[in-house]
Design an enzyme around this catalytic site. Structure first.
Site, PDB file in Angstrom:
ATOM      1  N   GLN A  11       0.895  -1.057   0.231  1.00  0.00           N
ATOM      2  CA  GLN A  11      -0.077  -0.040  -0.002  1.00  0.00           C
ATOM      3  C   GLN A  11       0.836   1.216  -0.077  1.00  0.00           C
ATOM      4  O   GLN A  11       0.905   2.148  -0.710  1.00  0.00           O
ATOM      5  CB  GLN A  11      -0.783   0.064   1.287  1.00  0.00           C
ATOM      6  CG  GLN A  11      -2.033  -1.070   1.283  1.00  0.00           C
ATOM      7  CD  GLN A  11      -3.036  -0.784   2.515  1.00  0.00           C
ATOM      8  OE1 GLN A  11      -3.842   0.065   1.956  1.00  0.00           O
ATOM      9  NE2 GLN A  11      -2.879  -1.151   3.552  1.00  0.00           N
ATOM     10  N   TYR A 122       3.542 -10.088  15.471  1.00  0.00           N
ATOM     11  CA  TYR A 122       3.823  -8.895  14.681  1.00  0.00           C
ATOM     12  C   TYR A 122       4.277  -7.819  15.376  1.00  0.00           C
ATOM     13  O   TYR A 122       5.268  -7.163  15.137  1.00  0.00           O
ATOM     14  CB  TYR A 122       2.374  -8.671  13.736  1.00  0.00           C
ATOM     15  CG  TYR A 122       2.249  -7.655  13.220  1.00  0.00           C
ATOM     16  CD1 TYR A 122       3.055  -7.202  11.944  1.00  0.00           C
ATOM     17  CD2 TYR A 122       1.748  -6.315  13.861  1.00  0.00           C
ATOM     18  CE1 TYR A 122       2.887  -5.910  11.466  1.00  0.00           C
ATOM     19  CE2 TYR A 122       1.958  -5.088  13.057  1.00  0.00           C
ATOM     20  CZ  TYR A 122       2.597  -4.745  11.805  1.00  0.00           C
ATOM     21  OH  TYR A 122       2.334  -3.617  11.314  1.00  0.00           O
TER      22      TYR A 122
HETATM   23  N1  LIG Z   1      -1.509  -2.035   7.188  1.00  0.00           N
HETATM   24  C1  LIG Z   1      -1.558  -1.120   8.457  1.00  0.00           C
HETATM   25  O1  LIG Z   1      -2.631  -1.114   8.812  1.00  0.00           O
HETATM   26  C2  LIG Z   1      -0.406  -0.715   9.125  1.00  0.00           C
HETATM   27  C3  LIG Z   1      -0.411  -0.059  10.372  1.00  0.00           C
HETATM   28  C4  LIG Z   1       0.470   0.347  11.059  1.00  0.00           C
HETATM   29  C5  LIG Z   1       1.795   0.215  10.243  1.00  0.00           C
HETATM   30  N2  LIG Z   1       2.036  -0.376   9.411  1.00  0.00           N
HETATM   31  C6  LIG Z   1       3.126  -0.337   8.544  1.00  0.00           C
HETATM   32  O2  LIG Z   1       3.187   0.459   7.653  1.00  0.00           O
HETATM   33  C7  LIG Z   1       4.289  -0.362   6.456  1.00  0.00           C
HETATM   34  C8  LIG Z   1       3.558  -0.194   5.337  1.00  0.00           C
HETATM   35  O3  LIG Z   1       2.301  -1.135   5.307  1.00  0.00           O
HETATM   36  P1  LIG Z   1       1.417  -1.550   4.108  1.00  0.00           P
HETATM   37  O4  LIG Z   1      -0.023  -1.325   4.651  1.00  0.00           O
HETATM   38  O5  LIG Z   1       1.820  -0.608   2.976  1.00  0.00           O
HETATM   39  O6  LIG Z   1       1.936  -3.372   3.885  1.00  0.00           O
HETATM   40  P2  LIG Z   1       1.423  -4.145   2.674  1.00  0.00           P
HETATM   41  O7  LIG Z   1       0.620  -3.454   1.677  1.00  0.00           O
HETATM   42  O8  LIG Z   1       1.360  -5.447   3.516  1.00  0.00           O
HETATM   43  O9  LIG Z   1       2.775  -4.041   1.974  1.00  0.00           O
HETATM   44  C9  LIG Z   1       4.303  -4.751   2.293  1.00  0.00           C
HETATM   45  C10 LIG Z   1       4.845  -5.126   1.193  1.00  0.00           C
HETATM   46  O10 LIG Z   1       6.159  -5.658   1.657  1.00  0.00           O
HETATM   47  C11 LIG Z   1       6.270  -6.952   0.789  1.00  0.00           C
HETATM   48  N3  LIG Z   1       7.361  -7.827   1.448  1.00  0.00           N
HETATM   49  C12 LIG Z   1       7.007  -8.605   2.136  1.00  0.00           C
HETATM   50  N4  LIG Z   1       7.987  -9.218   2.483  1.00  0.00           N
HETATM   51  C13 LIG Z   1       9.036  -8.874   1.770  1.00  0.00           C
HETATM   52  C14 LIG Z   1      10.436  -9.218   1.735  1.00  0.00           C
HETATM   53  N5  LIG Z   1      10.975 -10.186   2.216  1.00  0.00           N
HETATM   54  N6  LIG Z   1      11.265  -8.424   0.824  1.00  0.00           N
HETATM   55  C15 LIG Z   1      10.640  -7.331   0.033  1.00  0.00           C
HETATM   56  N7  LIG Z   1       9.483  -7.003   0.187  1.00  0.00           N
HETATM   57  C16 LIG Z   1       8.435  -7.939   1.089  1.00  0.00           C
HETATM   58  C17 LIG Z   1       5.007  -7.300   0.412  1.00  0.00           C
HETATM   59  O11 LIG Z   1       4.912  -8.200  -0.728  1.00  0.00           O
HETATM   60  P3  LIG Z   1       3.954  -9.393  -1.045  1.00  0.00           P
HETATM   61  O12 LIG Z   1       2.627  -8.661  -1.486  1.00  0.00           O
HETATM   62  O13 LIG Z   1       4.754  -9.807  -2.187  1.00  0.00           O
HETATM   63  O14 LIG Z   1       3.924 -10.046   0.060  1.00  0.00           O
HETATM   64  C18 LIG Z   1       4.237  -6.088   0.120  1.00  0.00           C
HETATM   65  O15 LIG Z   1       4.077  -5.686  -0.971  1.00  0.00           O
HETATM   66  C19 LIG Z   1       4.580  -1.511   7.264  1.00  0.00           C
HETATM   67  O16 LIG Z   1       5.990  -1.568   7.657  1.00  0.00           O
HETATM   68  C20 LIG Z   1       3.450  -1.899   8.199  1.00  0.00           C
HETATM   69  O17 LIG Z   1       4.195  -2.782   9.407  1.00  0.00           O
HETATM   70  C21 LIG Z   1       0.930  -0.992   8.595  1.00  0.00           C
END
Ligand SMILES: NC(=O)c1ccc[n+]([C@@H]2O[C@H](COP(=O)([O-])OP(=O)(O)OC[C@H]3O[C@@H](n4cnc5c(N)ncnc54)[C@H](OP(=O)(O)O)[C@@H]3O)[C@@H](O)[C@H]2O)c1
Length: 282
Positions: A11, A122
């Site tokens: 995202q 997590y």
């Molecule tokens: N989502 C939430 O509500 C939330 C809340 C608080 C904080 N955050 C933090 O905000 C950040 C961004 O979150 P987001 O919602 O954008 O997450 P997301 O949509 O789940 O995206 C994470 C991306 O990381 C990729 N990934 C996973 N393992 C990997 C690896 N070993 N090497 C390279 N890429 C890898 C995934 O690829 P695949 O799609 O191929 O698996 C996915 O494209 C993260 O650090 C998350 O912890 C998120």
């Protein structure tokens, strides 16, 4: 500025890739942050900033054996790999953290200085990633909450349910503020462009702190849905689920520190209306 975006298909990664068209944007298949050899072998000569949007974000899945291993690999070891390169090559590391590093028991807003006390797998793996990222001398760690962007997220789930059902039950006992991924990407750009002091910063959208129940009502209002939103509790929601991670009851992040750098932050309700307009006109 030579920028590498890791986790570019997520995202946040997608918004960063849009915001930085000149950056090298790598998805997991192109650069796996858990692969130390691949990280060491990458051509870093033109890179002075890594923005890491890669994470293992399946919060409940991380409570399983395989999920736990994957969460620790990506969220902790992967960040240690990036931090080691950043330190060795004098690269700025931007890393994204979460309000899940807090236990949610505090009344009022969490500041950057509050004690961390992560509860689930997590959450613990992300807290370990924060500590690893801080090993890079030039680092920004952005703690964020309830991310909404182009991907799997709560707003999309509710837009689907709200279109199909007449009634949904949503929890009232977890409160926070949403973060729209395009605004988070813009906040990162602001920190980098204004040479703000390195360190940890909270970021979510501004506006009222709401429960998921109240947020759902705002989603349905913005989408013009008639679906009724009934209050429920986390305990009821979790009942019968084999794997369920603890969630902070309070996710509200204090924004004073990042606002003091000159960043103007949109109210989440304005961001929501724009997001729903874009989603529903597709
Ligand atoms: N989502 C939430 O509500 C939330 C809340 C608080 C904080 N955050 C933090 O905000 C950040 C961004 O979150 P987001 O919602 O954008 O997450 P997301 O949509 O789940 O995206 C994470 C991306 O990381 C990729 N990934 C996973 N393992 C990997 C690896 N070993 N090497 C390279 N890429 C890898 C995934 O690829 P695949 O799609 O191929 O698996 C996915 O494209 C993260 O650090 C998350 O912890 C998120």
């Amino acid at each position: 500025m030579g920028i590498l975006i890791t986790g570019a298909n997520g995202q946040l990664g997608q918004e960063l890739t849009y915001l930085y068209p000149g950056a090298i944007a790598m998805d997991q298949a192109e650069l796996d942050i858990t692969n130390k050899e691949a990280i060491l072998g990458f051509d870093w000569t033109k890179i002075n900033t890594i923005i890491n949007a890669a994470a293992h974000t399946n919060v409940d899945g991380a409570e399983t054996l395989d999920g736990s291993i994957a969460a620790w690999q990506v969220n902790a070891l992967g960040i240690a790999n990036l931090a080691a390169v950043a330190k060795a090559k004098n690269i700025t590391l931007v890393h994204i953290s979460t309000e899940y590093v807090f236990d949610g028991a505090k009344t009022g807003f969490y500041t950057e200085n509050d004690y961390i006390n992560p509860q689930g797998v997590y959450a613990r793996s992300k807290a370990a990633g924060d500590l690893a990222a801080a090993g890079a001398p030039n680092h920004y760690i952005l703690r964020t909450s309830w991310v909404v962007g182009k991907g799997h997220n709560f707003v999309k789930t509710m837009l689907k349910l709200g279109a199909e059902k007449e009634v949904v039950g949503v929890v009232t006992d977890q409160k926070g503020r949403p973060t729209f991924a395009n605004d988070l990407a813009a906040a990162i750009k602001h920190l980098l462009e204004h040479n703000v002091a390195f360190g940890t910063y909270n970021f979510s959208n501004s506006g009222h702190v709401v429960s998921w129940h109240e947020f759902t009502k705002a989603i349905f209002k913005a989408a013009n849905f008639n679906c009724q939103v009934l209050p429920t509790t986390t305990t009821t929601f979790a009942a019968g689920k084999e794997y369920f991670a603890p969630r902070p009851a309070n996710s509200a992040l204090d924004l004073t520190k990042i606002q003091a750098t000159g960043l103007k932050i949109r109210d989440w309700n304005d961001a929501l209306i724009e997001y729903i307009y874009k989603e529903t006109k597709k």
